[in-house]
Design a protein around this motif. Structure first.
Motif, PDB file in Angstrom:
ATOM      1  N   PHE A  89       0.827  -1.205   0.000  1.00 57.63           N
ATOM      2  CA  PHE A  89       0.000   0.000   0.000  1.00 57.63           C
ATOM      3  C   PHE A  89       0.861   1.254   0.000  1.00 57.63           C
ATOM      4  N   ALA A  90       2.023   1.166   0.670  1.00 51.44           N
ATOM      5  CA  ALA A  90       2.938   2.309   0.652  1.00 51.44           C
ATOM      6  C   ALA A  90       3.432   2.553  -0.770  1.00 51.44           C
ATOM      7  N   GLU A  91       3.672   1.458  -1.482  1.00 54.69           N
ATOM      8  CA  GLU A  91       4.199   1.549  -2.842  1.00 54.69           C
ATOM      9  C   GLU A  91       3.105   2.005  -3.821  1.00 54.69           C
ATOM     10  N   VAL A  92       1.903   1.416  -3.709  1.00 48.23           N
ATOM     11  CA  VAL A  92       0.865   1.707  -4.702  1.00 48.23           C
ATOM     12  C   VAL A  92      -0.102   2.791  -4.242  1.00 48.23           C
ATOM     13  N   GLY A  93       0.002   3.197  -2.961  1.00 54.65           N
ATOM     14  CA  GLY A  93      -0.882   4.241  -2.440  1.00 54.65           C
ATOM     15  C   GLY A  93      -0.947   5.475  -3.318  1.00 54.65           C
ATOM     16  N   PRO A  94       0.217   6.016  -3.709  1.00 52.64           N
ATOM     17  CA  PRO A  94       0.210   7.199  -4.578  1.00 52.64           C
ATOM     18  C   PRO A  94      -0.484   6.938  -5.921  1.00 52.64           C
ATOM     19  N   VAL A  95      -0.313   5.731  -6.458  1.00 52.03           N
ATOM     20  CA  VAL A  95      -0.969   5.376  -7.730  1.00 52.03           C
ATOM     21  C   VAL A  95      -2.477   5.372  -7.535  1.00 52.03           C
ATOM     22  N   LEU A  96      -2.941   4.710  -6.458  1.00 51.51           N
ATOM     23  CA  LEU A  96      -4.378   4.661  -6.189  1.00 51.51           C
ATOM     24  C   LEU A  96      -4.914   6.071  -5.938  1.00 51.51           C
ATOM     25  N   GLY A  97      -4.118   6.878  -5.234  1.00 54.94           N
ATOM     26  CA  GLY A  97      -4.517   8.260  -4.962  1.00 54.94           C
ATOM     27  C   GLY A  97      -4.711   9.051  -6.242  1.00 54.94           C
ATOM     28  N   GLU A  98      -3.789   8.848  -7.174  1.00 52.71           N
ATOM     29  CA  GLU A  98      -3.882   9.529  -8.467  1.00 52.71           C
ATOM     30  C   GLU A  98      -5.133   9.085  -9.224  1.00 52.71           C
ATOM     31  N   LEU A  99      -5.426   7.766  -9.138  1.00 50.96           N
ATOM     32  CA  LEU A  99      -6.572   7.225  -9.875  1.00 50.96           C
ATOM     33  C   LEU A  99      -7.895   7.743  -9.318  1.00 50.96           C
TER      34      LEU A  99
END
Length: 200
Positions: A89-99
């Protein structure tokens, strides 16, 4: 012999199943109340597809367990207590946030609203499950969930899920889940049911 062919074959996902599985998830969630609420309207379907792909390949397949039936036309993605998904989640959190785009506040407030009703003890958490429209009505949805429910039970863990569809509540009740909370998400969000099935 014909009768036996109707029993769905459920197996752990392989890399070859990923494209169909992502497609199944993207189509199933193209018009789902929760994703409509927390993912931006602009380029919505593309965002939902990417969101599901990240959850499947970067979280579920690495830190959880995933089963498919019918080559990925049914897919169930679980987080298990054996692995801590925090690094993912730390790694993909920013990606999900952007989406989530301009719906990020809705996404974060939804998470906060439901958090108190999530199991405090270790549990199997159903991240997502979907059946492609053309494969529905064959019992694939229930079948693809059984291995996770059974493994959670054997290991002595509860299985937990959240759904924003009242029709799904009945479906999960038939699989042995019970409603533990019904939460209306803030900022005009949909009603979301928390459900769990305790180990025997």
């Amino acid at each position: 012999m014909a009768h036996h062919e109707n029993v769905p074959v459920v197996r752990p996902i392989t890399d070859a199943d990923i494209p169909t599985s992502v497609d199944t998830l993207a189509r199933a969630f193209a018009d789902y109340p929760f994703t409509r609420h927390v993912i931006a309207a602009e380029g919505h379907e593309k965002r939902v597809r990417h969101f599901q792909e990240v959850c499947l390949t970067r979280i579920g397949m690495v830190y959880g367990r995933v089963w498919v039936a019918d080559e990925g036309r049914a897919v169930a993605v679980w987080a298990t207590p054996d692995e801590d998904p925090a690094p993912a989640f730390a790694e993909v959190g920013p990606v999900l946030g952007e989406l989530t785009g301009d719906r990020q506040v809705a996404y974060e407030s939804a998470e906060q609203a439901v958090a108190p009703y999530r199991p405090q003890e270790p549990a199997w958490f159903l991240n997502t499950v979907a059946v492609a429209p053309e494969a529905q009505g064959k019992g694939l949805g229930g079948a693809v969930l059984v291995p996770g429910i059974e493994e959670a039970g054997h290991a002595g863990y509860p299985a937990f899920l959240e759904t924003s569809s009242e029709r799904n509540v009945r479906f999960y009740e038939r699989l042995g889940f019970r409603v533990t909370a019904a939460v209306t998400l803030p900022h005009g969000g949909p009603r979301t049911w928390c459900m769990r099935k305790d180990p025997r």
